[in-house]
Scaffold this active site. Structure first.
Site, PDB file in Angstrom:
ATOM      1  N   ASP A 129      12.206 161.799  45.689  1.00 12.69           N
ATOM      2  CA  ASP A 129      11.202 160.977  45.594  1.00 12.69           C
ATOM      3  C   ASP A 129      10.071 160.630  46.440  1.00 12.69           C
ATOM      4  OD1 ASP A 129       9.164 159.702  43.719  1.00 12.69           O
ATOM      5  OD2 ASP A 129      10.540 158.088  43.063  1.00 12.69           O
ATOM      6  N   HIS A 154      10.216 160.421  33.871  1.00 16.87           N
ATOM      7  CA  HIS A 154      10.496 159.077  34.499  1.00 16.87           C
ATOM      8  C   HIS A 154      10.856 158.135  33.245  1.00 16.87           C
ATOM      9  CE1 HIS A 154       9.071 155.916  37.510  1.00 16.87           C
ATOM     10  NE2 HIS A 154       9.411 155.317  36.425  1.00 16.87           N
TER      11      HIS A 154
HETATM   12  O1  DOR Z   1       8.065 154.009  43.299  1.00 19.36           O
HETATM   13  C1  DOR Z   1       7.620 155.283  42.596  1.00 19.36           C
HETATM   14  N1  DOR Z   1       6.651 155.655  43.297  1.00 19.36           N
HETATM   15  N2  DOR Z   1       8.227 155.774  41.756  1.00 19.36           N
HETATM   16  C2  DOR Z   1       7.376 156.924  40.817  1.00 19.36           C
HETATM   17  O2  DOR Z   1       7.795 157.130  39.780  1.00 19.36           O
HETATM   18  C3  DOR Z   1       6.048 156.950  41.416  1.00 19.36           C
HETATM   19  C4  DOR Z   1       5.988 156.935  42.680  1.00 19.36           C
HETATM   20  C5  DOR Z   1       4.741 157.328  43.569  1.00 19.36           C
HETATM   21  O3  DOR Z   1       3.992 157.970  43.068  1.00 19.36           O
HETATM   22  O4  DOR Z   1       4.188 156.243  44.148  1.00 19.36           O
END
Ligand code: DOR
Length: 433
Positions: free
Chosen positions: A307, A181
């Site tokens: 994601d 990340h």
């Molecule tokens: O927006 C995000 N939410 N980016 C991430 O890298 C983690 C993720 C989360 O786990 O909620």
């Protein structure tokens, strides 16, 4: 186990170079035959797929299922149901659970739970550092032996370069990638959106693209130094695309993914102050989107990943600054990209399917996935390319009801999903046939 003959579908299997109206027979969880007008056998159950696309099941190399520990957001049952509805037959879940997946015993517990609760194949990511705290390496070797398929502190950048170096060296002993990340922690600080004109106008703290570029640079140098495989998660900046392209040309072992939201949405949407658009890395600008599209075209970006990061609606339903980052993505991924790029003639549907099947499989060297080879796994999806629908988060199977695509009109949808020769999703419902 039922024997299926799927007839007259438009079979698109980029890994095998197939793009034709073909039949496919499934026996005992495997592809038994692919060909023109296969003769039906007495034991075949027939599915008429005319007008539908038959594709290898999609592979998502980046998602969050929230189990263990945050089941109010999602769990293995709802998360994999949502994945199946989106056409994903293999998903890789991240380690930022509670407890964090940083020990072999937790991996073993997950594997046990997956057997009973999951309707799609769930692969596990182990954390790079204990508790995702960035201070001490997690049980890399033990977790590799317990069966994790990658390592990542996703959600956080591993700020300590010495630890990231060690992780790359250690993971390479097991031929596993380390997923980064990539956002420099100090530069993003407490920023909540892309730093630029819109953040300045709204008075919201920014996360500059340079934070991503700098973080990616270090990862590429460490990958070169160690010979390890670094995978850059959710690439969102032009600079990162340029750096990864140059690193690939140099022979550095790097792969990368891009999300549907970074390809389709810009920071301007945040003028609504709707926290459904809050995500890390943040939505950027058209200039970055153009670079991401070029990166997908020339192979700099290997895969599309969702994601999928569900949060409870109540948590997201607050002031933009206070809302958690991320949103559900499985059930909209294919349709969003199909509507935005395929229906408009900018991409072929073959390209989209390649980036959701063979692309991710090749990135992580998952040779048994992402294709419909005779003798191989019967993981596939049927897609209706003309089906019109409107995204209604309440109707999605995920618990994460906050969705940046809510209300949008889509063309094209997954209508059936098969995992290991069994239909797990059909007509809006989970099945186990
Ligand atoms: O927006 C995000 N939410 N980016 C991430 O890298 C983690 C993720 C989360 O786990 O909620």
């Amino acid at each position: 186990m039922a024997q299926w003959l799927i007839q007259n579908g438009h079979l698109i299997d980029p890994a095998n170079g197939l793009d034709d109206v073909l039949d496919i027979r499934i026996v005992d969880g495997n592809v038994a035959a692919v060909g023109k007008s296969l003769t039906a056998e007495a034991s075949d159950e027939i599915v008429n797929a005319s007008g539908l696309i038959v594709s290898p099941g999609f592979i998502d190399i980046h998602c969050h299922l929230r189990e263990p520990g945050q089941e109010a957001k999602e769990d293995l049952v709802t998360g994999t149901a949502s994945a199946a509805a989106g056409g994903f037959t293999t998903i890789l879940t991240m380690a930022n659970t509670r407890p964090v997946i940083d020990q072999a015993i937790i991996v073993a517990g997950m594997k046990y739970k997956i057997q009973t609760d999951a309707v799609v194949r769930v692969e596990i990511t182990g954390a790079v550092t204990k508790g995702l705290e960035g201070k001490e390496l997690a049980e890399i070797g033990d977790m590799a032996q317990a069966g994790v398929r990658a390592f990542s502190d996703d959600g956080f950048y591993v700020n300590d370069g010495r630890l990231m170096r060690a992780a790359l060296e250690y993971a390479s002993m097991f031929n596993l990638p380390v997923i980064s990340h990539s956002e420099d922690c100090c530069l993003v600080a407490d920023g909540v959106m892309h730093e630029g004109c819109v953040s300045a106008k709204l008075g919201l703290k920014g996360r500059p693209a340079e934070a991503e570029n700098i973080a990616v640079s270090r990862e590429l140098m460490l990958a070169e130094m160690t010979g390890g495989h670094v995978h850059i998660a959710h690439v969102s900046s032009k600079g990162a695309v340029d750096l990864i392209r140059a690193a690939k040309a140099k022979g550095i072992k790097v792969t990368a993914e891009v999300t549907p939201h970074h390809l389709c949405l810009v920071d301007k949407t945040i003028e609504s102050f709707d926290s459904a658009f809050k995500v890390n890395p943040p939505l950027r600008t058209n200039e970055h989107i153009v670079a991401l599209l070029e990166g997908l075209n020339d192979g700099t970006l290997d895969a599309i990943a969702t994601d999928h990061a569900p949060h409870a609606y109540e948590e997201k339903d607050c002031e933009f600054n206070d809302a958690p980052c991320g949103f559900a993505g499985f059930e909209t991924a294919f349709s969003v990209l199909h509507s935005r790029f395929v229906k408009t003639g900018e991409w072929s549907v073959q390209k989209l399917i390649q980036k959701m099947t063979a692309g991710p499989a090749a990135a992580f060297d998952w040779q048994d996935r992402g294709h419909l080879s005779v003798g191989g796994l019967a993981d596939l999806v049927l897609i209706d390319p003309n089906k019109a629908w409107v995204v209604d988060p309440q109707k999605l199977l995920t618990r994460g009801k906050s969705c940046p695509f809510a209300g949008m009109e889509m063309t094209g949808q997954v209508v059936r999903t098969m995992v290991n020769g069994k239909w797990v999703y059909q007509d809006g419902k989970i099945t186990r046939k």
